[in-house]
Write an enzyme that holds these catalytic residues in place. Structure first.
Site, PDB file in Angstrom:
ATOM      1  CB  CYS A 115     -95.430  50.650   3.364  1.00  0.00           C
ATOM      2  SG  CYS A 115     -94.334  50.395   1.545  1.00  0.00           S
ATOM      3  CG  HIS A 245     -92.868  49.401   6.658  1.00  0.00           C
ATOM      4  ND1 HIS A 245     -92.970  48.047   5.727  1.00  0.00           N
ATOM      5  CD2 HIS A 245     -92.211  50.396   5.642  1.00  0.00           C
ATOM      6  CE1 HIS A 245     -92.811  48.574   4.546  1.00  0.00           C
ATOM      7  NE2 HIS A 245     -92.422  49.623   4.454  1.00  0.00           N
ATOM      8  CG  ASN A 275     -90.311  48.330   1.446  1.00  0.00           C
ATOM      9  OD1 ASN A 275     -91.183  48.010   1.868  1.00  0.00           O
ATOM     10  ND2 ASN A 275     -90.184  49.769   1.235  1.00  0.00           N
TER      11      ASN A 275
HETATM   12  O1  UT7 Z   1     -91.825  51.740   2.178  1.00  0.00           O
HETATM   13  C1  UT7 Z   1     -92.600  52.963   2.087  1.00  0.00           C
HETATM   14  C2  UT7 Z   1     -91.692  54.055   2.731  1.00  0.00           C
HETATM   15  N1  UT7 Z   1     -90.399  54.391   1.898  1.00  0.00           N
HETATM   16  C3  UT7 Z   1     -89.558  54.768   2.736  1.00  0.00           C
HETATM   17  O2  UT7 Z   1     -89.678  54.915   3.850  1.00  0.00           O
HETATM   18  C4  UT7 Z   1     -88.177  55.160   1.644  1.00  0.00           C
HETATM   19  C5  UT7 Z   1     -87.742  56.341   2.195  1.00  0.00           C
HETATM   20  N2  UT7 Z   1     -86.583  56.692   1.337  1.00  0.00           N
HETATM   21  C6  UT7 Z   1     -85.284  56.309   1.554  1.00  0.00           C
HETATM   22  O3  UT7 Z   1     -85.264  55.281   2.084  1.00  0.00           O
HETATM   23  C7  UT7 Z   1     -84.158  56.832   0.887  1.00  0.00           C
HETATM   24  O4  UT7 Z   1     -84.596  57.992   0.771  1.00  0.00           O
HETATM   25  C8  UT7 Z   1     -83.597  55.910  -0.466  1.00  0.00           C
HETATM   26  C9  UT7 Z   1     -83.183  54.776   0.154  1.00  0.00           C
HETATM   27  C10 UT7 Z   1     -84.411  55.748  -1.333  1.00  0.00           C
HETATM   28  C11 UT7 Z   1     -82.393  56.858  -1.057  1.00  0.00           C
HETATM   29  O5  UT7 Z   1     -81.687  57.050   0.003  1.00  0.00           O
HETATM   30  P1  UT7 Z   1     -81.102  58.488   0.052  1.00  0.00           P
HETATM   31  O6  UT7 Z   1     -79.858  58.572   0.934  1.00  0.00           O
HETATM   32  O7  UT7 Z   1     -82.156  59.610   0.263  1.00  0.00           O
HETATM   33  O8  UT7 Z   1     -80.448  59.040  -1.375  1.00  0.00           O
HETATM   34  P2  UT7 Z   1     -80.585  60.104  -2.551  1.00  0.00           P
HETATM   35  O9  UT7 Z   1     -82.096  59.939  -3.090  1.00  0.00           O
HETATM   36  O10 UT7 Z   1     -80.555  61.429  -1.672  1.00  0.00           O
HETATM   37  O11 UT7 Z   1     -79.648  60.114  -3.255  1.00  0.00           O
HETATM   38  C12 UT7 Z   1     -78.122  60.195  -2.898  1.00  0.00           C
HETATM   39  C13 UT7 Z   1     -77.379  59.876  -4.452  1.00  0.00           C
HETATM   40  C14 UT7 Z   1     -77.928  60.539  -5.433  1.00  0.00           C
HETATM   41  O12 UT7 Z   1     -76.714  61.089  -6.221  1.00  0.00           O
HETATM   42  P3  UT7 Z   1     -76.018  62.508  -6.107  1.00  0.00           P
HETATM   43  O13 UT7 Z   1     -77.293  63.493  -6.605  1.00  0.00           O
HETATM   44  O14 UT7 Z   1     -75.691  62.786  -4.642  1.00  0.00           O
HETATM   45  O15 UT7 Z   1     -74.715  62.578  -7.006  1.00  0.00           O
HETATM   46  C15 UT7 Z   1     -78.487  59.507  -6.254  1.00  0.00           C
HETATM   47  O16 UT7 Z   1     -78.575  59.951  -7.561  1.00  0.00           O
HETATM   48  O17 UT7 Z   1     -77.352  58.491  -4.355  1.00  0.00           O
HETATM   49  C16 UT7 Z   1     -77.800  58.459  -5.977  1.00  0.00           C
HETATM   50  N3  UT7 Z   1     -78.638  57.219  -5.968  1.00  0.00           N
HETATM   51  C17 UT7 Z   1     -78.092  55.980  -5.945  1.00  0.00           C
HETATM   52  N4  UT7 Z   1     -76.873  55.774  -6.399  1.00  0.00           N
HETATM   53  C18 UT7 Z   1     -76.625  54.404  -6.596  1.00  0.00           C
HETATM   54  C19 UT7 Z   1     -79.985  57.036  -6.108  1.00  0.00           C
HETATM   55  N5  UT7 Z   1     -80.367  55.889  -6.124  1.00  0.00           N
HETATM   56  C20 UT7 Z   1     -79.027  55.136  -6.322  1.00  0.00           C
HETATM   57  C21 UT7 Z   1     -78.959  53.731  -6.631  1.00  0.00           C
HETATM   58  N6  UT7 Z   1     -77.463  53.449  -6.795  1.00  0.00           N
HETATM   59  N7  UT7 Z   1     -79.807  52.896  -6.542  1.00  0.00           N
END
Ligand code: UT7
Length: 318
Positions: A115, A245, A275
């Site tokens: 990225c 980005h 992304n």
């Molecule tokens: O481009 C390179 C660099 N990349 C980045 O900078 C990405 C950085 N990370 C992010 O943007 C975020 O961490 C994500 C968008 C990937 C995830 O968002 P988050 O707010 O950090 O979510 P999380 O991983 O903490 O998950 C929260 C909840 C979880 O459920 P529980 O454990 O709270 O019940 C996940 O299982 O959301 C759930 N979850 C989803 N639910 C519906 C994770 N992915 C999904 C999904 N749909 N696609």
């Protein structure tokens, strides 16, 4: 002193545009469109056709940038293509772009920094130009990231899209002052201790510890933006546009807030493009230049963070 000035820019998006809901239904992903939009800002993405390659998209973006610069392929000395998804493991996708453009002179190569790829590629091309080894460079970010996605992994499959963006850099004499036009400073970093937090697995699918990547992204981007301001002597309020980005709207907002920039001066295309890895910055840049937001003479700050970890920033007077 020689400066790398932006002579033109352009972009290409695949014809297929697909909303969150349609995408989830198509690939039978256990998620919901509201979650995706709230947690990331993404509402749709473009997906390349089955036979459409990264070099095809890169070529289309390159042609658009050349037309914008009113230049032809014969005017170009080097092609630097940032991509994670070259058509094949080798040769570089950049040489295919070179052939597609009908260029038989100069040289072309790929840069791999995921990225952060476009920020890396711009820095490499800027160095060639400032050393006098090239007069004009095509710098491209192009990705067919959809080829790396595991539809069974909802934590990554919903985040990415395909596309390409390109710029033409041209050597021009500058005074060596902050009032110069072109690239004013570049700042690159990597830290391989975090390799496993964002990588492809043995099957070639993206795996990411999203929470950890998010945490590091916010910190690293804040630091590199400070570094860029310190190196140029610019104050945050002198930044006209932040073109970051496009990984997550919450990360984009965080960097904008840190700079004290109102949201209207932060270019965000994540809602439309998702992304697109190395393509995201040139896609956003070209969008904002061609819709008239970014104007000649304005200060533009580019920043990126990605797998590796890699991160960096480039300060430009457009
Ligand atoms: O481009 C390179 C660099 N990349 C980045 O900078 C990405 C950085 N990370 C992010 O943007 C975020 O961490 C994500 C968008 C990937 C995830 O968002 P988050 O707010 O950090 O979510 P999380 O991983 O903490 O998950 C929260 C909840 C979880 O459920 P529980 O454990 O709270 O019940 C996940 O299982 O959301 C759930 N979850 C989803 N639910 C519906 C994770 N992915 C999904 C999904 N749909 N696609």
């Amino acid at each position: 002193m020689i400066r790398s000035v932006f002579a033109g820019c352009g972009h290409y998006l695949p014809a297929q545009k697909i909303s969150n809901a349609d995408f989830l239904a198509k690939h039978n992903i256990d998620s919901d469109s509201a979650w995706i939009e709230q947690r990331t800002g993404i509402t749709q993405r473009h997906i390349a056709g089955e036979t459409e390659t990264t070099s095809d998209m890169a070529t289309a973006a390159a042609r658009a940038a050349l037309a914008d610069a009113k230049l032809t392929p014969e005017d170009i000395d080097i092609i630097v293509l940032a991509t994670t998804t070259a058509d094949h493991a080798f040769p570089a996708a950049a040489v295919r772009v070179q052939a597609n453009l009908g260029m038989t002179r100069g040289f072309a190569f790929d840069v791999q920094a995921v990225c952060s790829g476009f920020v890396y590629a711009l820095t490499v091309a800027d160095n060639f130009i400032r050393l006098g080894q090239a007069k004009r460079a095509l710098v491209i970010g192009a990705e067919k990231f959809s080829t790396l996605l595991d539809w069974n992994d909802r934590t990554t499959s919903v985040l990415f899209g395909d596309g390409a963006g390109a710029v033409v850099l041209e050597a021009r004499e500058g005074a060596g002052a902050i009032t110069d036009t072109g690239i004013l400073s570049t700042h690159l970093h990597s830290d391989g201790r975090y390799y496993k937090l964002l990588q492809t697995d043995d099957a070639g699918f993206v795996r990411m510890d999203g929470k950890e990547v998010f945490r590091h992204a916010v910190t690293n981007l804040a630091e590199v933006v400070d570094e860029a301001l310190a190196a140029t002597g610019l104050k945050a309020e002198q930044i006209d546009w932040l073109v970051p980005h496009q990984a997550n709207q919450r990360i984009i907002d965080g960097t904008g807030k840190k700079l004290g920039l109102p949201a209207e001066r932060v270019v965000s295309t994540i809602a439309q493009h998702a992304n697109t890895s190395a393509a995201s910055i040139p896609l956003a840049l070209s969008t904002a230049v061609h819709d008239g937001r970014i104007k000649r003479g304005q200060i533009v700050l580019l920043d990126a963070m990605g797998g590796g970890f890699t991160w960096g920033a480039v300060v430009v007077r457009w």
